[in-house]
Design a protein around this motif. Structure first.
Motif, PDB file in Angstrom:
ATOM      1  N   VAL A 282      -5.183  14.109  11.674  1.00 45.92           N
ATOM      2  CA  VAL A 282      -5.689  13.060  11.760  1.00 45.92           C
ATOM      3  C   VAL A 282      -5.608  12.094  12.938  1.00 45.92           C
ATOM      4  O   VAL A 282      -6.329  11.591  13.451  1.00 45.92           O
ATOM      5  CB  VAL A 282      -5.262  12.202  10.370  1.00 45.92           C
ATOM      6  CG1 VAL A 282      -5.909  10.612  10.379  1.00 45.92           C
ATOM      7  CG2 VAL A 282      -5.610  12.796   9.224  1.00 45.92           C
ATOM      8  N   LYS A 283      -4.364  12.251  13.612  1.00 48.62           N
ATOM      9  CA  LYS A 283      -4.030  11.418  14.772  1.00 48.62           C
ATOM     10  C   LYS A 283      -4.710  12.037  15.934  1.00 48.62           C
ATOM     11  O   LYS A 283      -5.018  11.583  17.146  1.00 48.62           O
ATOM     12  CB  LYS A 283      -2.507  11.605  15.132  1.00 48.62           C
ATOM     13  CG  LYS A 283      -1.680  10.584  14.058  1.00 48.62           C
ATOM     14  CD  LYS A 283      -0.255  10.629  14.500  1.00 48.62           C
ATOM     15  CE  LYS A 283       0.494   9.749  13.671  1.00 48.62           C
ATOM     16  NZ  LYS A 283       1.881   9.701  14.161  1.00 48.62           N
TER      17      LYS A 283
ATOM     18  N   ASN B 225      -6.923  10.529   6.398  1.00 45.96           N
ATOM     19  CA  ASN B 225      -7.857   9.869   7.276  1.00 45.96           C
ATOM     20  C   ASN B 225      -8.503   8.634   6.583  1.00 45.96           C
ATOM     21  O   ASN B 225      -8.711   7.635   7.042  1.00 45.96           O
ATOM     22  CB  ASN B 225      -8.714  11.073   7.743  1.00 45.96           C
ATOM     23  CG  ASN B 225     -10.037  10.357   8.483  1.00 45.96           C
ATOM     24  OD1 ASN B 225      -9.567   9.721   9.387  1.00 45.96           O
ATOM     25  ND2 ASN B 225     -11.167  10.807   8.178  1.00 45.96           N
ATOM     26  N   GLU B 226      -8.604   8.840   5.232  1.00 41.89           N
ATOM     27  CA  GLU B 226      -9.079   7.783   4.488  1.00 41.89           C
ATOM     28  C   GLU B 226      -8.427   6.436   4.346  1.00 41.89           C
ATOM     29  O   GLU B 226      -8.912   5.393   4.680  1.00 41.89           O
ATOM     30  CB  GLU B 226      -9.470   8.147   2.953  1.00 41.89           C
ATOM     31  CG  GLU B 226     -10.199   7.072   2.237  1.00 41.89           C
ATOM     32  CD  GLU B 226     -10.454   7.492   0.759  1.00 41.89           C
ATOM     33  OE1 GLU B 226     -10.106   8.851   0.368  1.00 41.89           O
ATOM     34  OE2 GLU B 226     -10.849   6.672   0.012  1.00 41.89           O
TER      35      GLU B 226
ATOM     36  N   TYR C  89      -5.855   5.632   6.791  1.00 38.05           N
ATOM     37  CA  TYR C  89      -5.860   5.215   8.012  1.00 38.05           C
ATOM     38  C   TYR C  89      -6.963   4.162   8.210  1.00 38.05           C
ATOM     39  O   TYR C  89      -6.827   3.380   9.039  1.00 38.05           O
ATOM     40  CB  TYR C  89      -6.000   6.242   8.935  1.00 38.05           C
ATOM     41  CG  TYR C  89      -4.450   6.581   9.586  1.00 38.05           C
ATOM     42  CD1 TYR C  89      -3.790   5.496   9.823  1.00 38.05           C
ATOM     43  CD2 TYR C  89      -3.820   7.895   9.583  1.00 38.05           C
ATOM     44  CE1 TYR C  89      -2.344   5.910  10.271  1.00 38.05           C
ATOM     45  CE2 TYR C  89      -2.624   8.493   9.863  1.00 38.05           C
ATOM     46  CZ  TYR C  89      -1.990   7.220  10.212  1.00 38.05           C
ATOM     47  OH  TYR C  89      -0.498   7.520  10.891  1.00 38.05           O
ATOM     48  N   ASN C  90      -8.098   4.674   7.684  1.00 42.04           N
ATOM     49  CA  ASN C  90      -9.197   3.638   7.979  1.00 42.04           C
ATOM     50  C   ASN C  90      -9.486   2.302   7.008  1.00 42.04           C
ATOM     51  O   ASN C  90     -10.310   1.684   7.035  1.00 42.04           O
ATOM     52  CB  ASN C  90     -10.614   4.502   7.755  1.00 42.04           C
ATOM     53  CG  ASN C  90     -10.465   5.528   9.023  1.00 42.04           C
ATOM     54  OD1 ASN C  90     -10.231   5.161  10.041  1.00 42.04           O
ATOM     55  ND2 ASN C  90     -11.023   6.789   8.432  1.00 42.04           N
ATOM     56  N   LYS C  91      -8.404   2.156   6.123  1.00 40.86           N
ATOM     57  CA  LYS C  91      -8.234   1.114   5.229  1.00 40.86           C
ATOM     58  C   LYS C  91      -8.301  -0.184   5.896  1.00 40.86           C
ATOM     59  O   LYS C  91      -7.733  -0.166   6.941  1.00 40.86           O
ATOM     60  CB  LYS C  91      -7.688   1.187   3.931  1.00 40.86           C
ATOM     61  CG  LYS C  91      -7.655   2.468   3.168  1.00 40.86           C
ATOM     62  CD  LYS C  91      -8.621   2.149   2.107  1.00 40.86           C
ATOM     63  CE  LYS C  91      -8.908   3.285   0.867  1.00 40.86           C
ATOM     64  NZ  LYS C  91     -10.193   2.872   0.026  1.00 40.86           N
ATOM     65  N   THR C  92      -8.853  -1.264   5.436  1.00 41.23           N
ATOM     66  CA  THR C  92      -8.651  -2.432   5.991  1.00 41.23           C
ATOM     67  C   THR C  92      -7.263  -2.906   6.015  1.00 41.23           C
ATOM     68  O   THR C  92      -6.913  -3.413   7.070  1.00 41.23           O
ATOM     69  CB  THR C  92      -9.511  -3.504   5.272  1.00 41.23           C
ATOM     70  OG1 THR C  92     -10.821  -3.062   5.119  1.00 41.23           O
ATOM     71  CG2 THR C  92      -9.286  -4.993   6.138  1.00 41.23           C
TER      72      THR C  92
ATOM     73  N   MET D 116      -5.361  -1.698   9.087  1.00 42.84           N
ATOM     74  CA  MET D 116      -5.671  -2.353  10.243  1.00 42.84           C
ATOM     75  C   MET D 116      -4.934  -3.669  10.353  1.00 42.84           C
ATOM     76  O   MET D 116      -4.718  -4.306  11.346  1.00 42.84           O
ATOM     77  CB  MET D 116      -7.213  -2.742  10.409  1.00 42.84           C
ATOM     78  CG  MET D 116      -8.123  -1.150  10.393  1.00 42.84           C
ATOM     79  SD  MET D 116      -9.824  -1.711  10.472  1.00 42.84           S
ATOM     80  CE  MET D 116     -10.472   0.078  10.169  1.00 42.84           C
TER      81      MET D 116
END
Length: 324
Positions: A121-122, A212-213, A215-218, A221
């Motif tokens: 994922v990185k 991956n999912e 890591y893309n969560k709000t 961030m």
């Protein structure tokens, strides 16, 4: 939680009963008579009947089944035809190896899969990510008896650096303590790699997509924007959330492993439940076949129950879903 355990125990008991019943009738209607190998053509008929009677196969099938159920309730799985010992004792000699080997393999597979998923994922869509995805698909699509033979040919015959079968070397007794540990480890390397190729590919696929999912969560961030370190985000937020959906699948896979790494133990000549089951089937050792089936079924059910309990502990919403 107690409702979940009670419901699972009831359904598990019914499942195990149906499994044992199916196997009991299946092995008895299959061609072949286990008593034939002890009867020579010139043997007296009365003696032949006496031998058959000793195997308790002269009674009608339903009578054999009822007697079998009565014995099972008393904790008696019968006497093995081949080993001339109680089935429980025979299984007790082979089960520890499969249990230890499968459990250690399972833990290492989870850790290795998680490590590879985080790395992938990185490096998302990079060379390493694409290489790992392709390798995992190939590993998953390759049967273990094919990968096992290829590994033996490569590492034992061509390179001659790892033993091809068995658990210890011939001179094992003359080795010191550390030498014995190294000897067992080298003997288990090829079986472990063969066993892990498919399992790691399954866990990797689950974990890569989940990591991956997450890591893309709000909220990830927001944590980054607040200055939280990447390692802290990974271990405190990403991994716990990513591993949750894997638990159910891991419970099934652990049950399969504990139920007998059948092909692996046969290919590499390891003294475990898988090899014992194959030998029992080939010898038409009915009590031992059924005993191995009960053991495998029990561990499969126990692993699933354990997975459900762990999942409920991590996510209370799952309990409501199960009970409803």
């Amino acid at each position: 939680m107690s409702h979940l355990i009670l419901r699972r125990l009831i359904t598990s008991a019914v499942t195990l009963f149906l499994l044992v019943t199916f196997v009991f009738f299946l092995v008895r209607i299959a061609p072949g008579d286990p008593s034939r190998k002890y009867i020579s053509p010139g043997l007296d008929k009365r003696m032949q009947e006496s031998i058959k009677e000793s195997f308790q196969l002269n009674s009608p099938l339903h009578v054999q089944y009822l007697n079998f159920l009565k014995n099972v309730v008393r904790g008696d799985l019968g006497i093995s035809y081949e080993y001339r010992q109680p089935v429980i004792k025979v299984i007790g000699e082979y089960l520890p190896f499969t249990f230890i080997f499968s459990s250690m393999s399972f833990l290492i597979q989870i850790i290795l899969s998680l490590y590879l998923a985080v790395i992938a994922v990185k490096n998302l869509n990079g060379f390493l990510d694409k290489f790992l995805s392709g390798f995992m698909i190939t590993s998953f699509a390759t049967p273990v008896f094919v990968s096992g033979v290829i590994l033996v040919y490569l590492f034992s015959i061509i390179l001659n650096i790892l033993p091809s079968s068995g658990l210890t070397s011939i001179d094992y007794d003359s080795m010191n303590f550390f030498g014995k540990i190294a000897d067992v480890v080298t003997h288990l390397l090829l079986p472990f790699i063969t066993l892990s190729l498919i399992e790691v590919s399954i866990f990797y696929k689950y974990l890569r997509d989940n990591v991956n999912e997450i890591y893309n969560k709000t909220f990830i961030m927001n944590l980054r924007s607040s200055g939280m370190q990447e390692n802290k985000i990974l271990f405190k937020h990403v991994i716990p959330n990513a591993i949750n959906p894997l638990i159910s699948a891991a419970g099934i896979e652990l049950g399969i492993l504990l139920g007998g790494t059948l092909i692996i133990e046969v290919i590499f000549g390891l003294p475990g439940m898988g090899r014992l089951t194959v030998n029992a089937i080939q010898a038409r050792d009915y009590p031992l076949v059924i005993g191995c089936t009960i053991t495998a079924g029990f561990f499969m059910i126990a692993a699933n129950l354990l997975a459900d309990i762990v999942r409920v502990k991590m996510d209370k919403r799952f309990l409501a879903g199960v009970l409803n």
